[in-house]
Design a protein around this motif. Structure first.
Motif, PDB file in Angstrom:
ATOM      1  N   GLY A   1      54.227  41.114 -31.256  1.00  0.00           N
ATOM      2  CA  GLY A   1      53.353  40.078 -30.725  1.00  0.00           C
ATOM      3  C   GLY A   1      52.798  39.254 -31.870  1.00  0.00           C
ATOM      4  O   GLY A   1      53.478  39.040 -32.880  1.00  0.00           O
ATOM      5  N   LEU A   2      51.562  38.800 -31.736  1.00  0.00           N
ATOM      6  CA  LEU A   2      50.879  38.057 -32.796  1.00  0.00           C
ATOM      7  C   LEU A   2      49.684  38.883 -33.261  1.00  0.00           C
ATOM      8  O   LEU A   2      48.843  39.279 -32.445  1.00  0.00           O
ATOM      9  CB  LEU A   2      50.415  36.691 -32.282  1.00  0.00           C
ATOM     10  CG  LEU A   2      51.530  35.723 -31.854  1.00  0.00           C
ATOM     11  CD1 LEU A   2      50.917  34.447 -31.272  1.00  0.00           C
ATOM     12  CD2 LEU A   2      52.459  35.396 -33.016  1.00  0.00           C
ATOM     13  N   ALA A   3      49.599  39.119 -34.572  1.00  0.00           N
ATOM     14  CA  ALA A   3      48.552  39.983 -35.110  1.00  0.00           C
ATOM     15  C   ALA A   3      47.155  39.475 -34.780  1.00  0.00           C
ATOM     16  O   ALA A   3      46.238  40.263 -34.532  1.00  0.00           O
ATOM     17  CB  ALA A   3      48.720  40.118 -36.622  1.00  0.00           C
ATOM     18  N   HIS A   4      46.996  38.153 -34.752  1.00  0.00           N
ATOM     19  CA  HIS A   4      45.669  37.588 -34.489  1.00  0.00           C
ATOM     20  C   HIS A   4      45.391  37.404 -32.995  1.00  0.00           C
ATOM     21  O   HIS A   4      44.342  36.897 -32.613  1.00  0.00           O
ATOM     22  CB  HIS A   4      45.527  36.240 -35.206  1.00  0.00           C
ATOM     23  CG  HIS A   4      46.449  35.173 -34.705  1.00  0.00           C
ATOM     24  ND1 HIS A   4      47.805  35.198 -34.951  1.00  0.00           N
ATOM     25  CD2 HIS A   4      46.217  34.064 -33.958  1.00  0.00           C
ATOM     26  CE1 HIS A   4      48.370  34.139 -34.391  1.00  0.00           C
ATOM     27  NE2 HIS A   4      47.428  33.441 -33.784  1.00  0.00           N
TER      28      HIS A   4
ATOM     29  N   ALA B   1      54.772  29.966 -28.222  1.00  0.00           N
ATOM     30  CA  ALA B   1      55.965  29.615 -28.992  1.00  0.00           C
ATOM     31  C   ALA B   1      56.134  30.506 -30.224  1.00  0.00           C
ATOM     32  O   ALA B   1      57.241  30.997 -30.494  1.00  0.00           O
ATOM     33  CB  ALA B   1      55.900  28.145 -29.408  1.00  0.00           C
ATOM     34  N   ARG B   2      55.061  30.733 -30.982  1.00  0.00           N
ATOM     35  CA  ARG B   2      55.173  31.563 -32.184  1.00  0.00           C
ATOM     36  C   ARG B   2      55.476  33.013 -31.820  1.00  0.00           C
ATOM     37  O   ARG B   2      56.213  33.701 -32.533  1.00  0.00           O
ATOM     38  CB  ARG B   2      53.879  31.479 -32.995  1.00  0.00           C
ATOM     39  CG  ARG B   2      53.668  30.137 -33.684  1.00  0.00           C
ATOM     40  CD  ARG B   2      52.369  30.119 -34.462  1.00  0.00           C
ATOM     41  NE  ARG B   2      52.327  31.171 -35.462  1.00  0.00           N
ATOM     42  CZ  ARG B   2      51.217  31.551 -36.114  1.00  0.00           C
ATOM     43  NH1 ARG B   2      50.062  30.973 -35.822  1.00  0.00           N
ATOM     44  NH2 ARG B   2      51.274  32.494 -37.027  1.00  0.00           N
TER      45      ARG B   2
ATOM     46  N   ARG C   1      57.199  34.016 -29.135  1.00  0.00           N
ATOM     47  CA  ARG C   1      58.612  34.077 -28.744  1.00  0.00           C
ATOM     48  C   ARG C   1      59.527  34.046 -29.960  1.00  0.00           C
ATOM     49  O   ARG C   1      60.535  34.760 -30.016  1.00  0.00           O
ATOM     50  CB  ARG C   1      58.957  32.920 -27.804  1.00  0.00           C
ATOM     51  CG  ARG C   1      58.374  33.052 -26.413  1.00  0.00           C
ATOM     52  CD  ARG C   1      59.004  32.046 -25.470  1.00  0.00           C
ATOM     53  NE  ARG C   1      58.767  30.675 -25.877  1.00  0.00           N
ATOM     54  CZ  ARG C   1      57.725  29.944 -25.507  1.00  0.00           C
ATOM     55  NH1 ARG C   1      56.798  30.475 -24.725  1.00  0.00           N
ATOM     56  NH2 ARG C   1      57.595  28.695 -25.912  1.00  0.00           N
ATOM     57  N   ALA C   2      59.201  33.196 -30.930  1.00  0.00           N
ATOM     58  CA  ALA C   2      60.039  33.108 -32.135  1.00  0.00           C
ATOM     59  C   ALA C   2      60.079  34.444 -32.867  1.00  0.00           C
ATOM     60  O   ALA C   2      61.147  34.897 -33.319  1.00  0.00           O
ATOM     61  CB  ALA C   2      59.528  32.001 -33.054  1.00  0.00           C
ATOM     62  N   ALA C   3      58.934  35.111 -32.984  1.00  0.00           N
ATOM     63  CA  ALA C   3      58.895  36.416 -33.638  1.00  0.00           C
ATOM     64  C   ALA C   3      59.704  37.449 -32.851  1.00  0.00           C
ATOM     65  O   ALA C   3      60.396  38.302 -33.434  1.00  0.00           O
ATOM     66  CB  ALA C   3      57.445  36.879 -33.788  1.00  0.00           C
ATOM     67  N   GLN C   4      59.632  37.368 -31.544  1.00  0.00           N
ATOM     68  CA  GLN C   4      60.371  38.309 -30.707  1.00  0.00           C
ATOM     69  C   GLN C   4      61.873  38.078 -30.790  1.00  0.00           C
ATOM     70  O   GLN C   4      62.661  39.034 -30.813  1.00  0.00           O
ATOM     71  CB  GLN C   4      59.856  38.204 -29.271  1.00  0.00           C
ATOM     72  CG  GLN C   4      58.448  38.765 -29.122  1.00  0.00           C
ATOM     73  CD  GLN C   4      57.706  38.281 -27.907  1.00  0.00           C
ATOM     74  OE1 GLN C   4      58.210  37.462 -27.127  1.00  0.00           O
ATOM     75  NE2 GLN C   4      56.487  38.769 -27.720  1.00  0.00           N
TER      76      GLN C   4
ATOM     77  N   ALA D   1      61.497  30.193 -22.250  1.00  0.00           N
ATOM     78  CA  ALA D   1      61.852  29.197 -23.259  1.00  0.00           C
ATOM     79  C   ALA D   1      62.866  28.215 -22.694  1.00  0.00           C
ATOM     80  O   ALA D   1      63.881  28.625 -22.127  1.00  0.00           O
ATOM     81  CB  ALA D   1      62.435  29.877 -24.496  1.00  0.00           C
ATOM     82  N   VAL D   2      62.592  26.935 -22.869  1.00  0.00           N
ATOM     83  CA  VAL D   2      63.539  25.901 -22.479  1.00  0.00           C
ATOM     84  C   VAL D   2      64.497  25.640 -23.645  1.00  0.00           C
ATOM     85  O   VAL D   2      64.290  26.129 -24.757  1.00  0.00           O
ATOM     86  CB  VAL D   2      62.810  24.603 -22.066  1.00  0.00           C
ATOM     87  CG1 VAL D   2      61.981  24.843 -20.814  1.00  0.00           C
ATOM     88  CG2 VAL D   2      61.940  24.082 -23.205  1.00  0.00           C
ATOM     89  N   SER D   3      65.535  24.865 -23.407  1.00  0.00           N
ATOM     90  CA  SER D   3      66.605  24.717 -24.390  1.00  0.00           C
ATOM     91  C   SER D   3      66.192  23.987 -25.663  1.00  0.00           C
ATOM     92  O   SER D   3      66.860  24.093 -26.678  1.00  0.00           O
ATOM     93  CB  SER D   3      67.807  24.020 -23.758  1.00  0.00           C
ATOM     94  OG  SER D   3      67.433  22.756 -23.254  1.00  0.00           O
TER      95      SER D   3
END
Length: 280
Positions: free
Chosen positions: A122-125, A157-158, A160-163, A190-192
């Motif tokens: 996930g996101l740490a913060h 968005a951030r 999803r990118a990490a995942q 997520a869209v294309s």
């Protein structure tokens, strides 16, 4: 040769050319079932199973399942749906509080084994974001073992990118055992045009991005205008059919539509996936 009409969940598609050998085709459906809560407010795993059974899938990837949760009547939705379909369920809990679980599953009646199931970052913060996860099962079809990964990514968005980076890393797609033919499916939120989508599309073929074929939106189910549910395939897989199921039952069973693909395990040329659609 006359074209054939093929029934896909209450909607007919026209199939041109010679019929495919059914023994070679793997029919897969990915479906966010929203804990089996329909847009009419009714909670019904049996209705989800009815939508799926109509299409006779070989493999089903489900997201947002409740297992033993009070809000859903303490039902094990993964195994309830699998039981209706005569399938085995591989379940992974992305979220667990005491005995209550919530997560994703891969269902199939084909010989299969669970390879890995674990959390995605996930996101740490943002420690209170909904936990996300992925599960990887190896399914044997037509004498070939197909690697299938099912996931449900986050809303930011951030996140999803990490995942996606984790999915592309050594625990999943980067694992030497995760070799073609392989399929990555799920609700990517997520869209294309998103970074998460583009990271995956750089490695795998989007089953819907076939020349001459339109994409299928799956959310929201009543009036779908977003393409959030995806099927990505590797080399060694040809896409013979792709369809969002828009029948009356599918429109109310969940807030997402099921996305169906017929996949053919074929030889490839120069290591590129022979992906095309025979009918749409």
């Amino acid at each position: 040769m006359r074209p054939r009409r093929v029934n896909l969940g209450g909607r007919f598609a026209v199939e041109e050319g010679p019929p495919q050998d059914p023994a070679r085709l793997l029919r897969l459906i990915t479906y966010n079932v929203r804990r089996c809560l329909g847009t009419d407010g009714r909670l019904s795993p049996a209705r989800i199973a009815e939508v799926l059974a109509h299409c006779r899938p070989d493999v089903v990837a489900l997201q947002e399942l409740d297992v033993g949760r009070e809000r859903s009547g303490m039902v094990d939705q993964a195994h309830a749906i699998a039981g209706h379909l005569g399938m085995k369920a591989h379940f992974h809990a992305s979220l667990q509080v005491m005995e209550e679980q919530y997560g994703n599953a891969i269902l199939t009646a084909l010989p299969s084994r669970l390879v890995r199931a674990e959390a995605l970052p996930g996101l740490a913060h943002r420690p209170h974001l909904e936990p996300r996860g992925a599960l990887w099962a190896a399914v044997t079809h037509a004498g070939e073992e197909v690697q299938i990964i099912n996931t449900h990514l986050g809303l930011r968005a951030r996140e999803r990118a990490a995942q996606v980076e984790a999915l592309l890393g050594p625990r999943f797609l980067g694992d030497p055992a995760c070799r073609a033919p392989l399929v990555l499916v799920g609700d990517f939120n997520a869209v294309s045009r998103s970074r998460a989508y583009r990271l995956i599309a750089a490695r795998l073929q989007d089953a819907q991005r076939i020349p001459g074929h339109r994409s299928h939106c799956t959310f929201p189910s009543r009036w779908p205008f977003l393409r959030l549910d995806h099927v990505f395939v590797s080399a060694g897989i040809a896409v013979r059919r792709v369809q969002a199921l828009r029948g009356p039952l599918a429109r109310i069973a969940s807030d997402h539509l099921p996305l169906l693909v017929d996949l053919d395990l074929v030889a490839t040329e120069a290591g590129r996936p022979a992906a095309r659609v025979e009918a749409a």
